[in-house]
Design a protein around this motif. Structure first.
Motif, mmCIF file in Angstrom:
data_model
loop_
_atom_site.group_PDB
_atom_site.id
_atom_site.type_symbol
_atom_site.label_atom_id
_atom_site.label_comp_id
_atom_site.label_asym_id
_atom_site.label_seq_id
_atom_site.Cartn_x
_atom_site.Cartn_y
_atom_site.Cartn_z
ATOM 1 N N TRP A 1 38.844 39.474 38.458
ATOM 2 C CA TRP A 1 40.103 40.105 38.068
ATOM 3 C C TRP A 1 41.144 38.995 37.895
ATOM 4 O O TRP A 1 41.285 38.139 38.761
ATOM 5 N N GLY B 1 45.391 51.512 36.788
ATOM 6 C CA GLY B 1 46.732 50.963 36.889
ATOM 7 C C GLY B 1 47.778 52.068 36.911
ATOM 8 O O GLY B 1 47.472 53.247 36.720
ATOM 9 N N LEU C 1 41.884 49.573 41.153
ATOM 10 C CA LEU C 1 41.486 49.332 39.774
ATOM 11 C C LEU C 1 39.974 49.370 39.652
ATOM 12 O O LEU C 1 39.255 48.966 40.570
ATOM 13 N N GLU D 1 38.966 48.738 31.875
ATOM 14 C CA GLU D 1 39.706 48.818 33.128
ATOM 15 C C GLU D 1 40.423 50.158 33.219
ATOM 16 O O GLU D 1 40.824 50.721 32.210
ATOM 17 N N TYR E 1 46.592 43.580 34.539
ATOM 18 C CA TYR E 1 45.380 43.130 35.218
ATOM 19 C C TYR E 1 44.194 43.237 34.253
ATOM 20 O O TYR E 1 43.974 44.290 33.647
ATOM 21 N N THR F 1 44.976 46.577 32.231
ATOM 22 C CA THR F 1 45.643 47.768 32.730
ATOM 23 C C THR F 1 46.924 47.337 33.437
ATOM 24 O O THR F 1 46.943 46.366 34.190
#
Length: 119
Positions: A36, A9, A20, A6, A93, A113
């Motif tokens: 997600w 962020g 993202l 990922e 996330y 992230t």
């Protein structure tokens, strides 16, 4: 081996936007559903958005109308465009994907992230 990474962020003010990315790499034959999730401090991990085969998409009620999930199959990448961010969107996330390789099909998770939304 398969990796999910990922990125995107960061720290943003309320009302701002972030995008993202979740990039999959490895000996991938196909990527099926990609989701997600997020986990805020002291809270359980929750599903934010999912994109399945045929671009069947679902969102958590809390992000409908503000977040958009999309995928670029050529790049093995899924995106989460987050607009009108709120302080309550602050969380780590995580990307999750069900991936088929030459060896097996299984769920994979990224490392996460951090998204921080200031008021």
């Amino acid at each position: 081996q398969v990796q999910l990474v990922e990125s995107g962020g960061g720290l943003v003010q309320a009302g701002g936007s972030l995008r993202l990315s979740c990039a999959a790499s490895g000996s991938i034959l196909s990527i099926n559903a990609v989701a997600w999730h997020r986990q805020a401090p002291g809270k359980q991990r929750e599903l934010v958005a999912v994109i399945a085969s045929g671009d069947n998409i679902n969102y958590a009620d809390s992000v409908k109308g503000r977040f958009t999930i999309s995928r670029d199959n050529a790049k093995n990448t899924v995106y989460l465009q987050m607009n009108s961010l709120k302080p309550e969107d602050t969380a780590v996330y995580y990307c999750n994907a069900y991936i088929t390789t030459i060896f097996r099909s299984k769920d994979y998770w990224g490392q996460g992230t951090q998204v921080t939304v200031s008021s």
